[in-house]
Motif scaffolding. Sequence first.
Motif, PDB file in Angstrom:
ATOM      1  N   ASP A  32       0.821  -1.205   0.000  1.00  0.00           N
ATOM      2  CA  ASP A  32       0.000   0.000   0.000  1.00  0.00           C
ATOM      3  C   ASP A  32       0.859   1.260   0.000  1.00  0.00           C
ATOM      4  O   ASP A  32       0.568   2.222  -0.719  1.00  0.00           O
ATOM      5  CB  ASP A  32      -0.926   0.023   1.218  1.00  0.00           C
ATOM      6  N   LEU A  33       1.918   1.274   0.814  1.00  0.00           N
ATOM      7  CA  LEU A  33       2.824   2.425   0.864  1.00  0.00           C
ATOM      8  C   LEU A  33       3.423   2.702  -0.507  1.00  0.00           C
ATOM      9  O   LEU A  33       3.423   3.840  -0.984  1.00  0.00           O
ATOM     10  CB  LEU A  33       3.966   2.166   1.855  1.00  0.00           C
ATOM     11  N   VAL A  34       3.962   1.659  -1.128  1.00  0.00           N
ATOM     12  CA  VAL A  34       4.613   1.830  -2.422  1.00  0.00           C
ATOM     13  C   VAL A  34       3.591   2.258  -3.468  1.00  0.00           C
ATOM     14  O   VAL A  34       3.854   3.165  -4.270  1.00  0.00           O
ATOM     15  CB  VAL A  34       5.343   0.536  -2.849  1.00  0.00           C
ATOM     16  N   GLN A  35       2.433   1.646  -3.457  1.00  0.00           N
ATOM     17  CA  GLN A  35       1.408   2.005  -4.430  1.00  0.00           C
ATOM     18  C   GLN A  35       1.005   3.470  -4.280  1.00  0.00           C
ATOM     19  O   GLN A  35       0.922   4.206  -5.276  1.00  0.00           O
ATOM     20  CB  GLN A  35       0.186   1.112  -4.274  1.00  0.00           C
ATOM     21  N   ASP A  36       0.756   3.919  -3.062  1.00  0.00           N
ATOM     22  CA  ASP A  36       0.366   5.312  -2.848  1.00  0.00           C
ATOM     23  C   ASP A  36       1.476   6.266  -3.269  1.00  0.00           C
ATOM     24  O   ASP A  36       1.219   7.311  -3.880  1.00  0.00           O
ATOM     25  CB  ASP A  36       0.000   5.541  -1.385  1.00  0.00           C
ATOM     26  N   ALA A  37       2.724   5.914  -2.955  1.00  0.00           N
ATOM     27  CA  ALA A  37       3.851   6.768  -3.339  1.00  0.00           C
ATOM     28  C   ALA A  37       4.002   6.804  -4.855  1.00  0.00           C
ATOM     29  O   ALA A  37       4.248   7.869  -5.440  1.00  0.00           O
ATOM     30  CB  ALA A  37       5.136   6.268  -2.680  1.00  0.00           C
ATOM     31  N   LEU A  38       3.859   5.654  -5.514  1.00  0.00           N
ATOM     32  CA  LEU A  38       3.999   5.608  -6.970  1.00  0.00           C
ATOM     33  C   LEU A  38       2.897   6.396  -7.669  1.00  0.00           C
ATOM     34  O   LEU A  38       3.132   7.004  -8.720  1.00  0.00           O
ATOM     35  CB  LEU A  38       4.023   4.161  -7.468  1.00  0.00           C
ATOM     36  N   VAL A  39       1.705   6.420  -7.106  1.00  0.00           N
ATOM     37  CA  VAL A  39       0.623   7.230  -7.679  1.00  0.00           C
ATOM     38  C   VAL A  39       1.029   8.702  -7.664  1.00  0.00           C
ATOM     39  O   VAL A  39       0.873   9.422  -8.657  1.00  0.00           O
ATOM     40  CB  VAL A  39      -0.705   7.009  -6.915  1.00  0.00           C
ATOM     41  N   LYS A  40       1.591   9.155  -6.550  1.00  0.00           N
ATOM     42  CA  LYS A  40       2.007  10.555  -6.441  1.00  0.00           C
ATOM     43  C   LYS A  40       3.187  10.858  -7.361  1.00  0.00           C
ATOM     44  O   LYS A  40       3.241  11.917  -7.987  1.00  0.00           O
ATOM     45  CB  LYS A  40       2.347  10.883  -4.993  1.00  0.00           C
ATOM     46  N   VAL A  41       4.133   9.940  -7.456  1.00  0.00           N
ATOM     47  CA  VAL A  41       5.287  10.147  -8.331  1.00  0.00           C
ATOM     48  C   VAL A  41       4.840  10.150  -9.794  1.00  0.00           C
ATOM     49  O   VAL A  41       5.331  10.953 -10.594  1.00  0.00           O
ATOM     50  CB  VAL A  41       6.365   9.064  -8.078  1.00  0.00           C
ATOM     51  N   HIS A  42       3.922   9.275 -10.139  1.00  0.00           N
ATOM     52  CA  HIS A  42       3.449   9.188 -11.528  1.00  0.00           C
ATOM     53  C   HIS A  42       2.850  10.514 -11.997  1.00  0.00           C
ATOM     54  O   HIS A  42       3.016  10.899 -13.157  1.00  0.00           O
ATOM     55  CB  HIS A  42       2.429   8.060 -11.681  1.00  0.00           C
TER      56      HIS A  42
END
Length: 171
Positions: A32-42
């Motif tokens: 979940d952490l990585v997914q949320d961070a990747l959404v913001k980075v994307h």
Amino acid sequence: MEASFEEFVRSRGPALLRYAHLLCGDAGRAEDLVQDALVKVHRRWSASADLTTPFAYTRRAVTNEYLSWRRRLANHELPSMVPDRAVAPAGDRVADRDLVWSVIRDLPRRQRVVVVLRYYEDLGDREIAGVLGVAEGTVRSLASRAFAALREHPELTEVQPRPRRVTQEQP
């Protein structure tokens, strides 16, 4: 920057997931952490010139998500079927490692981030300060408090160091 976002996630995703797992101690929460961070980075991927070091940028995003007050308020789930610690015979290295990780898991979040970045990501104080957005002195202070807490923890003081094998020199 030549690499596409998909290529970046494919190549560096496992390292980000490992880092997140070390921070939060749970595979599901790490995802979940990585997914949320990747959404913001994307959102910033194609429009941002400051993504010259995308892994460092994304690691900082994962760290910020972990330290986020919103996540702390929303994340009160505790697995009920999983034991808190693995049961293993005394003296077993796996049991010792699990004990240390259970104690590290109890550290305040910023102290835990410093320990993980220093010993598992092999970053120096300057790089850790960049990830956290704080001064190097703050990193040293957080590390000092974390190590003091680990030294004073009653469960860790009970663990006796293993005797080293002594080999006799032959004349």
